[in-house]
Design an enzyme around this catalytic site. Sequence first.
Site, PDB file in Angstrom:
ATOM      1  N   ASP A  76       0.585  -1.018  -0.516  1.00 23.40           N
ATOM      2  CA  ASP A  76      -0.130  -0.012   0.009  1.00 23.40           C
ATOM      3  C   ASP A  76       0.778   1.360   0.125  1.00 23.40           C
ATOM      4  O   ASP A  76       0.949   2.182  -0.677  1.00 23.40           O
ATOM      5  CB  ASP A  76      -0.710  -0.069   0.918  1.00 23.40           C
ATOM      6  CG  ASP A  76      -2.525  -1.185   1.331  1.00 23.40           C
ATOM      7  OD1 ASP A  76      -2.042  -2.010   0.463  1.00 23.40           O
ATOM      8  OD2 ASP A  76      -2.616  -0.550   1.716  1.00 23.40           O
ATOM      9  N   ARG A 130      -0.096   6.164  17.069  1.00 21.36           N
ATOM     10  CA  ARG A 130      -0.164   7.296  16.662  1.00 21.36           C
ATOM     11  C   ARG A 130       0.616   8.410  16.506  1.00 21.36           C
ATOM     12  O   ARG A 130       0.741   9.259  16.170  1.00 21.36           O
ATOM     13  CB  ARG A 130      -1.561   7.609  16.005  1.00 21.36           C
ATOM     14  CG  ARG A 130      -2.388   6.105  15.665  1.00 21.36           C
ATOM     15  CD  ARG A 130      -1.536   5.405  14.436  1.00 21.36           C
ATOM     16  NE  ARG A 130      -2.024   3.885  13.692  1.00 21.36           N
ATOM     17  CZ  ARG A 130      -1.913   3.486  13.384  1.00 21.36           C
ATOM     18  NH1 ARG A 130      -0.324   3.345  12.990  1.00 21.36           N
ATOM     19  NH2 ARG A 130      -2.223   1.857  12.767  1.00 21.36           N
ATOM     20  N   ASP A 175      -8.011   6.269  12.407  1.00 23.52           N
ATOM     21  CA  ASP A 175      -6.079   6.319  12.184  1.00 23.52           C
ATOM     22  C   ASP A 175      -5.894   8.140  11.446  1.00 23.52           C
ATOM     23  O   ASP A 175      -4.714   8.499  11.625  1.00 23.52           O
ATOM     24  CB  ASP A 175      -5.237   5.406  11.954  1.00 23.52           C
ATOM     25  CG  ASP A 175      -5.342   4.366  12.648  1.00 23.52           C
ATOM     26  OD1 ASP A 175      -5.123   5.070  13.809  1.00 23.52           O
ATOM     27  OD2 ASP A 175      -4.959   2.869  12.310  1.00 23.52           O
ATOM     28  N   SER A 213      -7.273  -6.941   7.828  1.00 24.15           N
ATOM     29  CA  SER A 213      -6.238  -5.710   8.535  1.00 24.15           C
ATOM     30  C   SER A 213      -5.592  -5.498   9.895  1.00 24.15           C
ATOM     31  O   SER A 213      -6.596  -6.022  10.563  1.00 24.15           O
ATOM     32  CB  SER A 213      -7.764  -3.973   8.238  1.00 24.15           C
ATOM     33  OG  SER A 213      -7.182  -3.440   8.351  1.00 24.15           O
TER      34      SER A 213
END
Lengths: 405, 405, 405, 405
Positions: free
Chosen positions: B16, B96, B125, B179
Site C-alpha cells: 500500500d 499514532r 487513524d 486488516s
Amino acid sequence: MSTIKKVVLAYSGGLDTSVILKWLRETYGCEVVTFTADIGQGEEVAPARAKAEALGVKEIYVEELCEEFARDYVFPMFRANTLYEGEYLLGTSIARPLIAKRLAEIASETSADAIAHGATGKGNDQVRFELGAYALRPDIQVIAPWREWDLTSREKLLTYAETHDIPVEGKRGTRSPYSMDANLLHISYEGGPLEDPWFEPEEAMWRWTVSPEAAPNEPTYLELDYRCGDIVAINGEVLSPAKVLEMLNRLGGENGIGRLDLVENRYVGMKSRGCYETPGGTIMLKAHRAMESLTLDREVAHLKDELMPRYASLIYNGYWWSPERSLLQQLIDASQATVNGTVRLKLYKGNVTVVGRQSKTDSLFAPEIATFEEDAGAYNQQDAEGFIKLNALRLRIDALKKLSL
Amino acid sequence: MSTIKKVVLAYSGGLDTSVILKWLRETYGCEVVTFTADIGQGEEVAPARAKAEALGVKEIYVEELCEEFARDYVFPMFRANTLYEGEYLLGTSIARPLIAKRLAEIASETSADAIAHGATGKGNDQVRFELGAYALRPDIQVIAPWREWDLTSREKLLTYAETHDIPVEGKRGTRSPYSMDANLLHISYEGGPLEDPWFEPEEAMWRWTVSPEAAPNEPTYLELDYRCGDIVAINGEVLSPAKVLEMLNRLGGENGIGRLDLVENRYVGMKSRGCYETPGGTIMLKAHRAMESLTLDREVAHLKDELMPRYASLIYNGYWWSPERSLLQQLIDASQATVNGTVRLKLYKGNVTVVGRQSKTDSLFAPEIATFEEDAGAYNQQDAEGFIKLNALRLRIDALKKLSL
Amino acid sequence: MSTIKKVVLAYSGGLDTSVILKWLRETYGCEVVTFTADIGQGEEVAPARAKAEALGVKEIYVEELCEEFARDYVFPMFRANTLYEGEYLLGTSIARPLIAKRLAEIASETSADAIAHGATGKGNDQVRFELGAYALRPDIQVIAPWREWDLTSREKLLTYAETHDIPVEGKRGTRSPYSMDANLLHISYEGGPLEDPWFEPEEAMWRWTVSPEAAPNEPTYLELDYRCGDIVAINGEVLSPAKVLEMLNRLGGENGIGRLDLVENRYVGMKSRGCYETPGGTIMLKAHRAMESLTLDREVAHLKDELMPRYASLIYNGYWWSPERSLLQQLIDASQATVNGTVRLKLYKGNVTVVGRQSKTDSLFAPEIATFEEDAGAYNQQDAEGFIKLNALRLRIDALKKLSL
Amino acid sequence: MSTIKKVVLAYSGGLDTSVILKWLRETYGCEVVTFTADIGQGEEVAPARAKAEALGVKEIYVEELCEEFARDYVFPMFRANTLYEGEYLLGTSIARPLIAKRLAEIASETSADAIAHGATGKGNDQVRFELGAYALRPDIQVIAPWREWDLTSREKLLTYAETHDIPVEGKRGTRSPYSMDANLLHISYEGGPLEDPWFEPEEAMWRWTVSPEAAPNEPTYLELDYRCGDIVAINGEVLSPAKVLEMLNRLGGENGIGRLDLVENRYVGMKSRGCYETPGGTIMLKAHRAMESLTLDREVAHLKDELMPRYASLIYNGYWWSPERSLLQQLIDASQATVNGTVRLKLYKGNVTVVGRQSKTDSLFAPEIATFEEDAGAYNQQDAEGFIKLNALRLRIDALKKLSL
C-alpha cells in the site's frame, strides 16, 4: 429511661443477632420484632423462625425476597455496567437497600420506634442500613449494638450467650476465620488472614466457584437474550430475574468464573481487603457491555461510562434511597430502551469471552458503512478531511500563536 | 499546479505505502521522504530501507522507537487505568501520536511541505495522524491518498503496482482476510469475516497469544515492582519500559492472556468490530489497579476513575497532542508519586489474578484500624453514628417534608 | 483525667473566644496558647493581644497574614472561576485552611496536644478547621466547645463571662442580630431575621458596599493586567495580591458591587441562608473569565468548567488540604500559563461589565479567521460540510434504524 | 445532473435568503418551498409571504411558533440553569432545533429532497440546522449556499440581486455594521467593529435594553410563581411560556438588564466575539436558581451543576436532537418535580436581586434545624464530631504514613 418500646431487628438466626436480640431487651427493655430475609444467601431461613420463637419473639417476619432483590436492585444496577473502583461488582452493597426498606416498612407495620442491625461500626453496612432507614422513615431511631456495647471480642460474645441461654452451634474456635456475607449476587470474605494484603487466599476459602484449574476442560457456550438492558432468557429459555442469576451463578461457578481479590476504600475512611465470588454478575457485566456495544449510541454509552463511577459510589456508600441515585437511575433506565438482542458467550476456566452479538431490532452496526470493501458511496471518505480540519483548527491556532512569538 | 514540493510519507515498506509513494510523485510531482519506525510491530524495518532505496527515495528515515514508545506513550497511558468504552486498551490509538510527532519533525528537518499516510478515510487513524501533525506543525499540509485517489479496491491497487514496477509479494488472493496493525502494545484485527458481529473469530486468526485451552496447565507467578506508577522490575530484575512490555507480552501470550473481541464506536461516527491481543497490557492494567488500591487515597482514585473515560476518548480520538490531554496527564502523573511497591500476580489460562500487593513506603492500608479484631482504640466506632446522622440529615429533611404534606 | 496539657485556641479577642479560653482551662485544666490572625477582617488584632495578656495567656500569637491569604488561597481559587452552587464566592470557606494550617503549626511549635476553635456544631467552619488540622497534624486532638458545653444560649454565655471576670463590651441586647464573618475577600451575614428566606435584608445590614442606588452616577473604568491567571496590576500600577483585593474591594464597594443573598446547602446536611458582600471577588470572577475567554483553549476552558463544581465543593466542605484538591489545583494552575493580558472593565451601580480584553502574547482570537468579511482563504468553508456530515453520521444511523422498523 | 427536485428553504424574506432562493433554482433547477417562522424576532413575517409569492414560490409556509419555542425549547433549557462557557444564555443556539425540526417536517410534507439555509460556513448555525435535520430526516440532503457559491462579498450579492430582479431595500452601504439574530429569548450582535475584542460596543448598538444609566431610578419588584421548575405566573397573573418571556423581556429591558459582551469558542474551532441582550433570560436564570436553592436536594443540585456544562455544550454545538441530550433532559426534568414556589426579585439599573423565596409545598429549608438559636434538640451538635472524624480518617492515615517515613 429509654423511649424505645419496640425495635425491628435484622435477624439472621446466628449467634451475633441472637445475642443482640437478648441485649436489646435487656438494655432497652423493649420488645423485639425479628426480620429474616431470604435473598439467596444459600442458607435456610426457616430455622431463624424457630430460633426467634424459642427466644420468645412474638412478631416474626421471615420473607423470601429473591425475585424482588434480583428484579429491583441487581438488574437495575447492571444496566449501568456498575463497578466500584474499577473492579467490585457491589454484591454486598446492593442487598442492603432492600433490607433497609423492609426494616422501615415493618417498623411502620408493627408500630416500632426503632430498627437494629448487627453491622459493626467500622464497615459500610451500618451506613447502608441506616441511610436507607432514615430516608424511608425519617423519624425512626436506630440501634447499632456493635457501636454501643462492650462485647468487643468473640470471647465476650460467647460468654454473654452462655449466660443468657442462647444456643451456640459448634464449639469455640472452630468457626471460619473469615467474615462472610452472601446473597443471590455474591459471597464475600473479609478478615482473618486476609488482613494481610500480601497473603494469597487459600483455595479452601472459596465456596461458590471451582478454581479455574478445577474447571472443565471443555468450554460452555451460552446465549443471553436481552430486553431493555435486562436478560430475559438463557439459551432461549425465558427466565425470571432471580432464575437468571441462579443459572448464571451455577454456570459461572462451574467454570471457575467470578473470583475477585481486592483492596477497597470504605466510606468510613479506611482501606480494607475483600475477596468476592460473583459468578453470575461477572458474566452479566461482560454480556451487557457487549449488548450495549451493538445497540447504544456512542455518546449515550460515553455519558453512561462517565456517570458510572459516581453511581457506583452512591450504591457503595449507601445512597440507594437518595434522590440523586433515583435521577441517575431514570437516565440509565431510559438509555436501555434499545438494548435488545442476543449475546453469545463462551465460558472457560475463569474466562468469559464474548463471541457474538446481534440485534434484529436495534443494531446500530452498519456493515455497509463500516466495511473495508467498497461501500458504494454509503460513506464519503472526503468528508473526513473537513472533519479533521475543523477539529484541528483550535490546535493549529494555538500552535501558530506559539510559533509567532 | 500543486504547491507541494516535498512530502514525508509514513512508509511501512508494504504494497500500500509503496503504491502511495509512486502515486504521490505522479500526482503531486513532489519528492518523497520515507519514514519507517520500529515500534515493536514484530516485522523487520530494514527491508523498508531497501525498498525505499529501490524506489529511488533519497531521504530515508528508519528508526527504532520502541523505548520511546513504551516510556513516553504506553506507560503514561497506563497510569490512568485507561480503557476506551470499558474494554479497549487503545493499542492502536497510542502508537499514532509518536508517528505523527516524527512525521512533523522530519518534515521540519527535511523542509518538506506536507506529510502523507496510508490510513483510509473511514478510520480513526487518519484523524490521529493529522490532528497530531497539525498540532505540532500548524502550517503543514496533509495528503491522505485513500481519500483522494480512485484506487478503491485491492484489484485496482495491484494493477497500479504492476503497471508502476512496484514489487508485489505473494500472489493475488493469498493474503490474510484481516486488516491488521501491530506494535509493542498489541496486534489488532479488523475486516473480512469480522464484519459480522455474530461471527466468532477462528482460532487461526490470533497471532500473539495461545488460546486459554492451549496454555500451560501450571500457573505462572510473577512480581512487579512499581515506582511512581510505572513497572520498573519484574521478579526483581530491573527492566526498561520496552523490556517490561516485551516480557509481559511473552508471559501473557504464553498463558492465553489478553484477547478481546469488541464492537467499538469510531470517532468518525460508525461502529466497527475489532479483535485485539494485548497480553502485556492486560496484565499491566490489572496490576496497576492493585498497586493503586494500596497506595492511592480514595478520593484521588475516584477522581481518576471519573476522568478516565474522557482521557481515554481523547487518546482514541487523536487528541494526544492537545492541551487538555496534557493537563489531564499532569494531574494523572502527579497522582502517581505514591504508587510504589510490589504486586504479585498469577497467570493461568487467560486469567490474571492479583494474589498480593505490598508497599513498604506508601501503603495506606492500616491493619490496626481495619481489623475485625479489637483495635485498641485505633478507631472509635461511635464516630460512625454522627457520620451517618449528618449524612442522613438532608435525606431525613426531604422525607419529613413529604410526610408533612 | 484529661490527657490534654496545652491547647492552641483560635482567638478573636471577642466575648465567645474569651469565654472559651476560660472554659478550656477550667474544663481541661490545660494551658491555652492563643492565635489571632489579621486576614483582612477589618478589625484591629492588637487588642486581642492585650486581652489575651489580661487573661494570663503566656504564649500569644498575633499575625498579619493578609498577603499569604490573598496569594496562596484567594488567588489560586479564582484561577478556577470558583462558585459554590452557581453563586457563592466562598469568602468564608477559603479563609479556614490558612487558620487551620497555622493552628497545626503553632501546636507543633508550642508542643500543644490540641487545638480549639469557636465554631458551632451546626456549621461548615468546624469541619474546615478540623479537617485541615487533622490533615496537617494527624495526631492532634480537637476541642470544639460549642459541641461540648452547656452554654447553649447567649444569656448563659454572658452569665459565664460575668462570673469569670471576662470583660463584656456593650450591654446585653445591643449587638447586631446577625452572625458575621469577615476577611479580605468578603463579609457574611447569617441568622436573626435572615432565617426567614422570604425576608428582604434591610439596607442597614450591609457594611462593605453602598447600595446600587447610592452608588455614583458616573461609571468607573479600570484595567486589570493578568499574569498566569492572577491580577498583577490595576490601571498600570503593580500591586501585591492583598493590595489588589483591597483596591478592588474599595472600587467595588463604592460602586455597589458584590452583594449576594443566598440559600445554600451546608456540608452538615441542612440548608441555610446567608448574605454576602464580596466586592473585589465579584470583579475578579468576571474579569478572569474575560481574560480566559481570549487566551484559553476551548477544551481546556470546558474541562475547567466541568471540574469547577467539584473543586468548589471541596473548598466549601473543608478539603483544601486533601490530595484531591491539590491535584485539581495543579491542573488548574498549569492551565493558567497562557492567561496573560489585560481586561478593561466598567463598574456602575452594581454592574461589572467587561468592555475590552487583549493579550499581546497569548490571544487565541484569530480575526482573520473569525471575520465576517472575506478571509482570503484563512478558513475553508467547505470543510464544514465534512465536519457536519461525520458528526451527524451516528445520528443518521440511529434514525435510519428507526425508519427501517 | 442534480438529483434535487425540491428544496425547503429557511426564508426570512431578507436580501440574503431571497438571493439564495433564486440561486437554488438557477443552480439546482429545483423547486423551492419557503419556510418563515415567527419565533419572536420582532419583525413581521407577513411580508415574507408576499415576497415569496412575488418570487413565484408555490408552497409557502409562514408560521407563528412563539409558544412552541418558549415551551418546548427555552423553558426546558432554563430548568438546567444552562450557561455556555459560564456566561452565554444560548439565545441563538436554542432557536435552531425548532427551525431544523420544521424544515425536516415540511420536507416530508412537501416531498422535498433537500433543505437549505442561509447560515455561513464559519458559524455554529449551519451545524445546528444540519445536525437537527439529519437526526430527524437521515436521508435528507442539505444545501448550504454560503459554502458553495462564489458570492463571497456583499457587493457580489447585491450585483446578483440586481441582475436577478430581487428587490433590495435601502441603498448600498446603509445597513447596520453588525450581523444580528433575534428571537423571543435574545438578540445578538457580531462582526464589524466587534471583531476587535478591545473595542467597547457603542450605546447605539443595543436595541432591546436601555443602558443601566438610562434605566429608572426606582426599582421594580416582581414575584414569579414556579411549577415544576417553570414560571407559570408573574405577580400572580397566570401566563403562558411565551407571555412570560415577553413580559420579562419588557421588564428587564426597561431596567437595563441582560447585556452581555463575550468572546466565545465556536464548535467549528475559532473564537468569536458576540454581544447579546437577553433581558428575560437573565432574570429567569437568577430566579430559577433561587427557587431551586430552597426546594432542591443538595446532591441533586450538585449533580445538575456538574452536568450543566456538558448539556450547554450539546445545545451550543447543535445536538438538541441527539439521544444524549434527550437523556440529560429526562434527568433534568425529573429533578424539577419539587421546584415549586415563589421567588421575589428586585430589578434595578442592570441588577437582578433575589430578595425572597418561599415554597409552601416543597421547601427543604428547616429553620428549626438551621437556627442560630436554641433548637430544642432538632440537631445534635455532637453528631458533627463523628462526621468530621470519619471524613478526616483517610487524611489522617495519609498524613501518618508520611510522618512515619
